[in-house]
Design an enzyme around this catalytic site. Sequence first.
Site, PDB file in Angstrom:
ATOM      1  CB  CYS A  44     -46.740  -4.280  30.048  1.00  0.00           C
ATOM      2  SG  CYS A  44     -47.637  -5.707  30.683  1.00  0.00           S
ATOM      3  CB  CYS A  47     -51.537  -4.301  28.777  1.00  0.00           C
ATOM      4  SG  CYS A  47     -50.536  -3.267  29.874  1.00  0.00           S
ATOM      5  CB  CYS A  93     -48.252  -4.257  34.293  1.00  0.00           C
ATOM      6  SG  CYS A  93     -49.108  -3.159  33.146  1.00  0.00           S
ATOM      7  CB  CYS A  96     -52.547  -5.902  32.057  1.00  0.00           C
ATOM      8  SG  CYS A  96     -50.848  -6.472  32.214  1.00  0.00           S
ATOM      9  CB  CYS A 116     -34.826  -7.811  39.947  1.00  0.00           C
ATOM     10  SG  CYS A 116     -34.074  -9.356  39.472  1.00  0.00           S
TER      11      CYS A 116
END
Length: 143
Positions: A44, A47, A93, A96, A116
Amino acid sequence: MPKSDEEWKKKLDPKQYHVLREKGTEMPFTGKFLHNREKGTYTCAGCGAELFSSETKFDSGTGWPSFYESKNAKNVELKKDNAYLMSRTEVLCKKCGGHLGHVFDDGPAPTGKRFCMNSCALEFRSGNKSAGSNNSQKSHKYR
Ligand code: FE
């Protein structure tokens, strides 16, 4: 602790902020990871949580980097999204809360899923090393 919008604006570039925090979508065929074939882990950009492995990446032809499975289901959150008169499943995510993209049911075996993703919501760590909590070290940029 959750970051404020101001803190996110300091941490992310404008495009990343738009996608991760405002649920934006990058233009197809523009993302830095679309053609990346290196072995490694996608994390991510907000984070550093581990999200996808290069082993589940495939060429979907859609213009966005696509994966048939998340690296760790505990790190992604799936949420119904009815924006823009479409019924889609949003992928976030879990750590975060950043918006990553959407998941569809037209992916390849073995899962039939197509995650995607927006390249700019991700960073890439090549090799098989597992994550430390090393967010200060910038992953290398593709352009
Ligand atoms: Fe995150």
